[in-house]
Design a protein around this motif. Sequence first.
Motif, PDB file in Angstrom:
ATOM      1  N   CYS A   1     -63.422 -52.245 -49.703  1.00 27.03           N
ATOM      2  CA  CYS A   1     -64.046 -50.998 -50.125  1.00 27.03           C
ATOM      3  C   CYS A   1     -63.053 -50.180 -50.940  1.00 27.03           C
ATOM      4  O   CYS A   1     -61.927 -49.947 -50.506  1.00 27.03           O
ATOM      5  CB  CYS A   1     -64.505 -50.205 -48.906  1.00 27.03           C
ATOM      6  SG  CYS A   1     -65.213 -48.589 -49.292  1.00 27.03           S
TER       7      CYS A   1
ATOM      8  N   ASN B  33     -61.408 -50.697 -46.365  1.00 22.45           N
ATOM      9  CA  ASN B  33     -61.852 -51.656 -45.362  1.00 22.45           C
ATOM     10  C   ASN B  33     -62.223 -52.981 -46.023  1.00 22.45           C
ATOM     11  O   ASN B  33     -62.967 -53.017 -46.994  1.00 22.45           O
ATOM     12  CB  ASN B  33     -63.059 -51.086 -44.609  1.00 22.45           C
ATOM     13  CG  ASN B  33     -63.520 -51.965 -43.474  1.00 22.45           C
ATOM     14  OD1 ASN B  33     -62.738 -52.694 -42.877  1.00 22.45           O
ATOM     15  ND2 ASN B  33     -64.802 -51.886 -43.164  1.00 22.45           N
TER      16      ASN B  33
ATOM     17  N   TYR C   1     -64.442 -55.947 -45.661  1.00 24.82           N
ATOM     18  CA  TYR C   1     -65.669 -56.065 -44.874  1.00 24.82           C
ATOM     19  C   TYR C   1     -66.532 -57.209 -45.384  1.00 24.82           C
ATOM     20  O   TYR C   1     -66.714 -57.372 -46.587  1.00 24.82           O
ATOM     21  CB  TYR C   1     -66.423 -54.735 -44.978  1.00 24.82           C
ATOM     22  CG  TYR C   1     -67.627 -54.578 -44.097  1.00 24.82           C
ATOM     23  CD1 TYR C   1     -67.578 -54.850 -42.741  1.00 24.82           C
ATOM     24  CD2 TYR C   1     -68.810 -54.106 -44.622  1.00 24.82           C
ATOM     25  CE1 TYR C   1     -68.685 -54.670 -41.932  1.00 24.82           C
ATOM     26  CE2 TYR C   1     -69.928 -53.915 -43.822  1.00 24.82           C
ATOM     27  CZ  TYR C   1     -69.864 -54.197 -42.472  1.00 24.82           C
ATOM     28  OH  TYR C   1     -70.957 -54.014 -41.682  1.00 24.82           O
TER      29      TYR C   1
ATOM     30  N   SER D 192     -69.784 -56.065 -47.483  1.00 22.34           N
ATOM     31  CA  SER D 192     -69.593 -55.108 -48.576  1.00 22.34           C
ATOM     32  C   SER D 192     -70.636 -55.359 -49.662  1.00 22.34           C
ATOM     33  O   SER D 192     -71.278 -56.410 -49.707  1.00 22.34           O
ATOM     34  CB  SER D 192     -68.183 -55.232 -49.147  1.00 22.34           C
ATOM     35  OG  SER D 192     -67.991 -56.517 -49.689  1.00 22.34           O
TER      36      SER D 192
ATOM     37  N   ASP E 156     -68.071 -50.558 -48.522  1.00 26.60           N
ATOM     38  CA  ASP E 156     -68.455 -51.129 -47.235  1.00 26.60           C
ATOM     39  C   ASP E 156     -69.586 -50.352 -46.580  1.00 26.60           C
ATOM     40  O   ASP E 156     -70.155 -50.781 -45.586  1.00 26.60           O
ATOM     41  CB  ASP E 156     -67.262 -51.224 -46.291  1.00 26.60           C
ATOM     42  CG  ASP E 156     -66.764 -49.870 -45.813  1.00 26.60           C
ATOM     43  OD1 ASP E 156     -67.067 -48.842 -46.457  1.00 26.60           O
ATOM     44  OD2 ASP E 156     -66.047 -49.834 -44.788  1.00 26.60           O
TER      45      ASP E 156
END
Length: 77
Positions: free
Chosen positions: A4, A9, A11, A14, A27
């Motif tokens: 992100c 983050n 993820y 995403s 994210d």
Amino acid sequence: MATCETCGNDYDKSFQVTMNGKAHTFDSFECAIHALAPTCDHCGIRIVGHGLEKSGTFFCCEHCAEREGVKGLRDRV
């Protein structure tokens, strides 16, 4: 997985949003809104929805536009 661009983050769920020809990775919708949504010129809140615009200046509502001296904008018709 992708990272992100707002919070960093990494993820597995995403997603990307393309705005003005540039892809952005997030994210969550919260991070996307924080990065991309315009802010009200009066109160500074992020505008999630239509908002109001006059000459390139954005407002979250008619009240904020009027507080900045902008007349004639309406939230509802």
